[in-house]
Design a protein around this motif. Structure first.
Motif: not given
Length: 592
Positions: A370-387
């Motif tokens: 099951p996917l380890a859902l960490h909401r701060h990782r969601i923010r990190t991934t969003h920043d990475a994709l924006q870059d």
């Protein structure tokens, strides 16, 4: 006093700065261990509550109560029966060295320190020990790694499917309820259920089931309570999906999303939202939402309209208002609190699926778990994709200004996907190659003799890979560009390989393929005159990044008697008229 110790039962009573009142006993189901010591610690804890201290919430007070319970339970097992004045350095060290959480050790030290400030109950050596450094400094959190592209796609797809499916059911139920005249006698029909919820809200149905029981309710309506409410009242599962999707679209921190209210939404036109949010430890921040996030927020406001209409008055301004038919332990049915960690983990567990080939399709990680859902990782991934999606200028303008550069780098900027790391390494390699090229001496031939070129610059010939025919073309002028002779115009150093080089005339000054001969002197001097005109109309800060390296190389080539004689330079200068017409310039490059 804003915070006092209650004696029956032993506990605390606090009034926080927002006017809220909090009363909590130390123990609920069993008697208090070591009541004399526990009371002393509670008195120290009350001195840490606002306005005397920084504790100003129920969660902060609960931390101190937990520390007291853990400490007194351990002392009883150890055989201790005294008070605070009987504590020793060895006893405290033994307790803390067994692996107590750093937050509880800090809380216990603070309570002992405050209690001693009031009554001087600790021995001098014990007080010095309490004031000393922590035994448990806590785990150092590593950086938040972004989700892989496959995990991110599954997360977005799962949340998107859930919110869209729930919203379609909501729209259909609202349309059926609006077209009906009333429940009439057909209470077992879904249209009647929708009409009741739309016009009377969920509370009457919940009260009816509580009075009559589950079985009579099902006999009357034909379905259970949740089936009646769910189409028009968003469930916690749907709200979790909305919040995760909103975080993925905006990159707002989890606590900022959880505390959003309707007052934080400001419309800037018909299709643009300026969102204001507050991180728990910093000042207010704002964000202009993308079109995708704006549409999602509009959809949620419409989806929650029925629930918001029947919510208590004080909860209607909250964005994530929800209804819980079973209620909480305190009897609350209407809430605006975020889902707990357990509810989110259960939400992920219920959304495990694989396709016919055994590949995960929903909330499953690349490891098959099951996917380890960490909401701060969601923010990190969003920043990475924006870059990766497009360049946004200075990164500091898009990141949290309230974080230090160290936290920013450790938790967000250092987290890159393999594709990003490859792109960064390619950029670094190109920059290093550019520095090496700039350090190479210019290839200048004072005469037109091939023998001199081969004799004086053998390393250049080897690097360029020129044969006799190419050398002949190079020296004869067949490969000339405006500033120099080019070893290979199709090499792609400044553009796509196999196509003519698109570089501007001055770029050739630092190109390793350029050969400067006496016939190029007039154009080199025209270029120097152009640099002089640009220097007069640009500031130093503007000129140096654009033309500085090229002007320096040009001065090196045109130094009298270094490569060319002063007589040759004077003769070439006579051909220069100091005008932009002499150079192949674009309109925007002309001197004003």
């Amino acid at each position: 006093m804003p915070a006092t110790v209650t004696l029956d039962p032993l506990g605390v009573h606090c009034i926080f700065s927002d006017g809220s009142e909090y009363r909590r006993p130390l123990r609920v189901r069993r008697p208090v261990e070591l009541p004399r010591l526990a009371r002393t610690l509670l008195e120290g804890a009350t001195d840490l509550v606002h306005p005397h201290g920084q504790v100003d919430s129920a969660g902060g007070v609960d931390l101190y109560l937990t520390a007291i319970r853990g400490f007194t339970d351990w002392l009883v097992e150890f055989g201790f029966s005294g008070g605070a004045s009987d504590l020793t350095r060895a006893l405290l060290a033994r307790y803390w060295r067994q692996g107590v959480r750093s937050s509880q050790e800090s809380a216990l030290r603070a309570m002992l320190r405050c209690a001693d400030d009031q009554d001087q109950i600790l021995a001098p050596d014990v007080r010095a020990f309490v004031d000393g450094r922590l035994f448990n400094t806590g785990e150092r959190y590593g950086s938040h790694q972004p989700y892989s592209e496959a995990e991110w796609a599954r997360l977005i797809r799962t949340c998107r499917d859930e919110v869209d499916r729930a919203f379609r059911a909501f729209c259909a139920a609202r349309e059926h309820a609006s077209s009906a005249d009333g429940p009439g006698a057909a209470l077992r029909e879904r249209t009647a259920h929708h009409w009741l919820v739309l016009h009377h809200g969920p509370d009457p149905l919940v009260n009816e089931m509580a009075e009559r029981g589950s079985f009579p309710f099902r006999q009357r309506y034909g379905v259970g309570l949740r089936a009646v409410l769910d189409p028009l009242i968003p469930t916690l599962d749907v709200i979790i999906a909305y919040q995760l999707l909103f975080g993925a679209y905006t990159g707002v921190v989890p606590d900022g999303i959880a505390d959003l209210g309707l007052d934080d939404i400001e419309w800037a036109g018909d299709a643009k939202i300026l969102l204001s949010y507050v991180k728990g430890r910093t000042a207010a921040e704002s964000l202009a939402l993308s079109r995708q996030a704006t549409r999602l927020l509009e959809q949620w406001l419409d989806h929650s309209a029925v629930a918001r209409r029947f919510a208590p008055e004080e909860l209607r301004p909250e964005l994530w208002v929800r209804f819980t038919p079973g209620g909480t332990r305190a009897g609350e049915r209407w809430l605006a609190k975020p889902g707990t960690r357990l509810s989110i983990c259960a939400w992920v567990e219920r959304r495990q699926a694989v396709d016919e080939d055994g590949r995960p399709t929903q909330m499953t990680g690349d490891d098959g778990l099951p996917l380890a859902l960490h909401r701060h990782r969601i923010r990190t991934t969003h920043d990475a994709l924006q870059d990766r999606s497009h360049w946004r200028g200075s990164r500091r303008s898009t990141l949290d200004p309230n974080r230090s550069p160290g936290i920013e780098g450790d938790h967000y900027l250092t987290n890159t996907t393999p594709a990003q790391r490859e792109a960064v390494e390619d950029i670094i390699a190109q920059a290093q190659e550019d520095l090496v090229r700039r350090a190479l001496p210019p290839l200048v031939l004072a005469t037109a003799e091939m023998a001199d070129l081969v004799e004086n610059y053998p390393e250049h010939m080897k690097r360029l890979g020129l044969d006799d025919n190419a050398l002949a073309q190079l020296l004869s002028g067949e490969r000339d560009v405006f500033t120099a002779a080019c070893g290979d115009q199709l090499s792609g150093l400044h553009g796509p390989k196999g196509k003519l080089c698109p570089a501007r005339p001055w770029v050739c000054l630092l190109c390793p393929l350029a050969l400067f001969a006496p016939r190029h002197l007039p154009n080199l001097l025209r270029l120097r005159a152009f640099f002089s005109r640009q220097w007069q109309q640009m500031t130093t800060a503007e000129f140096l990044p654009v033309f500085g390296p090229y002007a320096h190389r040009l001065d090196e080539i045109l130094t009298p008697d270094r490569y060319f004689s002063e007589h040759a330079l004077r003769a070439a200068a006579a051909e220069v008229t100091d005008s932009d017409v002499e150079l192949p310039l674009r309109p925007e490059e002309h001197t004003v």
